[in-house]
Design a protein around this motif. Structure first.
Motif, mmCIF file in Angstrom:
data_model
loop_
_atom_site.group_PDB
_atom_site.id
_atom_site.type_symbol
_atom_site.label_atom_id
_atom_site.label_comp_id
_atom_site.label_asym_id
_atom_site.label_seq_id
_atom_site.Cartn_x
_atom_site.Cartn_y
_atom_site.Cartn_z
ATOM 1 N N ALA A 192 -1.877 -7.725 -2.778
ATOM 2 C CA ALA A 192 -2.557 -7.743 -1.476
ATOM 3 C C ALA A 192 -1.929 -6.690 -0.554
ATOM 4 N N ILE A 193 -0.599 -6.617 -0.571
ATOM 5 C CA ILE A 193 0.098 -5.647 0.298
ATOM 6 C C ILE A 193 -0.113 -4.220 -0.211
ATOM 7 N N LEU A 194 -0.060 -4.034 -1.518
ATOM 8 C CA LEU A 194 -0.277 -2.682 -2.066
ATOM 9 C C LEU A 194 -1.645 -2.157 -1.644
ATOM 10 N N LYS A 195 -2.616 -3.048 -1.654
ATOM 11 C CA LYS A 195 -3.965 -2.650 -1.273
ATOM 12 C C LYS A 195 -4.019 -2.254 0.208
ATOM 13 N N ARG A 196 -3.393 -3.090 1.033
ATOM 14 C CA ARG A 196 -3.358 -2.811 2.470
ATOM 15 C C ARG A 196 -2.582 -1.523 2.763
ATOM 16 N N MET A 197 -1.637 -1.198 1.889
ATOM 17 C CA MET A 197 -0.872 0.045 2.047
ATOM 18 C C MET A 197 -1.650 1.258 1.526
ATOM 19 N N ASN A 198 -2.773 0.999 0.846
ATOM 20 C CA ASN A 198 -3.535 2.054 0.174
ATOM 21 C C ASN A 198 -2.728 2.741 -0.935
ATOM 22 N N ARG A 199 -1.861 1.974 -1.609
ATOM 23 C CA ARG A 199 -1.197 2.503 -2.807
ATOM 24 C C ARG A 199 -2.226 2.418 -3.943
#
Ligand code: SAH
Ligand code: SF4
Ligand code: F3S
Length: 439
Positions: free
Chosen positions: A266-273
């Protein structure tokens, strides 16, 4: 003029300072290591977090009090030129305007050259090659050279200022890089580090088959270079081809620096990684299965917007699974102008960020202690990077710093037996000199 440099931030900035110092020396100026002897101070700045940016502001204040002329270069100059002026900077130079440093020091330019970039981008790229035909005087080491192969970043992670301070990705033509490596080898350099914000994205913009894997094939047999390193790799740009090229070539570093940033999808997605936790773990598995003795380094941001206890648990479990030999841990710091600073609140309280940082560093400390202790009793080949007070130090091919008794000149290859290891330093005993490997 006598010019003093203070450099903050990443290897890119260190290399940029070397280039500016070289240009100044060639124009008859002098680089001084002691502020007391300086007429001008140049602060080469980093904007990656508020803390690094603030260091630049407070240093300007201190230097102006000493009556020095103060110039600011690097990433802060790209985003806060007006603030720098109001705090007393005498000139500001953008990250792609390095070649104007001589004019700036000689007072031949306006306050801010950050806008004059497009032509200078081209100049800088050709500059790197012409530079090596002349004497190389200001590289920090006489044995280990950093070579920029790609500037800028196209990834736009939502938290990150770098695409705004360094611009789009521009790869240097491979022929230029090869010429530079040959020139370095013939002036006595035996280690080369290829540098880029995402060094493994090298060549994508050129669309002519250039890649880091191909570059390694082309430079590997240049005589005199004993070790090649590469920094930093963006996880989803590591190709199987690169893994194979490294696996087959024992003089290329066994260390992949692969920042994960978070273990939560979820965080990786929000970071646009551009990868998931599973893809990241699979990449590490592929590297370890092909590259014998590979070690992994990484970066983690703690307390990014929306990071829950569960997300953080995912990061802890990733750290346990990967077992990094080196991990940079940073608390999230909102950066003006980034997507995250506009769309996502900085909603993890400072106290929680601190608690999570401590949990992560305690875990990482235990992992490093365990991994480093496994080296005790083994013999490792090291290229000496420095010495003082009767001790020398250098790195193993998988990027672990080892200290040992004896003054061995920088650049020499030695074999050291590891006798003691902590989570930090590793200590060895000199057992012999390595004859140059001929393949
Ligand atoms: N290109 C590399 C990283 C370059 S920036 C990569 O993507 O892997 C170096 C490190 O600074 C990042 O890996 C990240 O961990 C940290 N960083 C960048 N922006 C940050 C921010 N706004 N707050 C906290 N840490 C940040
Ligand atoms: Fe920043 Fe992401 Fe580019 Fe790395 S890849 S420099 S973290 S935008
Ligand atoms: Fe800092 Fe700029 Fe490097 S922001 S990390 S000096 S690219």
């Amino acid at each position: 003029m006598k010019v003093f440099f203070k450099t903050y931030g990443c290897q890119m900035n260190i290399r940029d300072s070397e280039i500016m110092e070289e240009l100044l020396v060639r124009s008859g100026h002098e680089i001084v290591k002691d502020l007391k002897n300086a007429d001008v101070a140049v602060i080469n700045t980093c904007a990656v977090r508020a803390k690094s940016e603030n260091k630049a502001y407070s240093l300007i204040g201190r230097l102006k009090k000493r009556g020095l002329k103060v110039g600011v270069t690097g990433c802060v100059s790209e985003i806060a030129s007006k603030d720098l002026k109001s705090r007393g900077a005498d000139f500001v130079l953008g990250t792609r305007a390095l070649t104007s440093i001589v004019d700036a020091i000689e007072g031949k330019m306006d306050f801010d050259m950050s806008d004059h970039l497009s032509d200078l981008e081209k100049q800088l790229i050709t500059f790197n090659t012409s530079q090596t035909r002349k004497s190389i005087t200001t590289r920090t080491s006489k044995h280990h050279a950093w070579v920029n192969i790609i500037a800028g970043c196209d990834k736009f992670c939502t938290y990150c200022i770098v695409p705004y301070t360094r611009g789009r990705e521009i790869s240097r033509p491979m022929e230029n890089v090869i010429k530079e490596v040959k020139a370095l080898a013939s002036s006595g350099y035996n280690q080369i580090t290829f540098l880029g914000q995402n060094v493994d994205s090298y060549g994508k913009d050129l669309k002519d088959g250039t890649s880091l894997a191909e570059l390694f094939r082309r430079v590997y047999n240049i005589s005199g270079i004993e070790r090649f390193w590469f920094l930093t790799s963006y996880p989803s740009d590591v190709t199987n081809e690169l893994i194979e090229v490294v696996a087959e070539r024992p003089r290329i570093s066994r260390n992949f620096h692969l920042p994960a940033q978070s273990g939560s999808n979820a965080i990786l997605k929000r970071m646009n990684r551009q990868y998931t936790r599973e893809e990241y773990i699979d990449l590490i598995r592929r590297i370890r299965s092909k590259v014998k003795g590979a070690t992994i380094g990484g970066d983690i941001i703690v307390g990014f917007s929306g990071e829950t206890d569960e997300d953080f648990e995912q990061t802890l479990s990733l750290i346990k699974e990967v077992k990094y030999v080196r991990l940079n841990i940073a608390p999230y710091s909102p950066r003006r102008g980034t997507v995250a600073s506009k769309l996502y609140p900085d909603d993890v309280p400072t106290a929680v960020k601190k608690k999570r940082m401590l949990a992560l560093s305690t875990l990482q400390h235990a992992i490093m202690d365990e991994m480093n202790k496994k080296l005790v009793g083994k013999s490792v080949d090291i290229i000496v990077e420095g010495n003082s007070d009767g001790k020398s130090y250098g790195r193993t091919i998988d990027n672990r710093m080892v200290f040992f008794e004896g003054t061995i000149p920088e650049g020499e290859s030695v074999t050291v037996k590891i006798v003691r290891a902590t989570a930090g330093p590793i200590y060895g005993e000199l057992i012999g000199k390595v004859l140059k490997v001929v393949e």
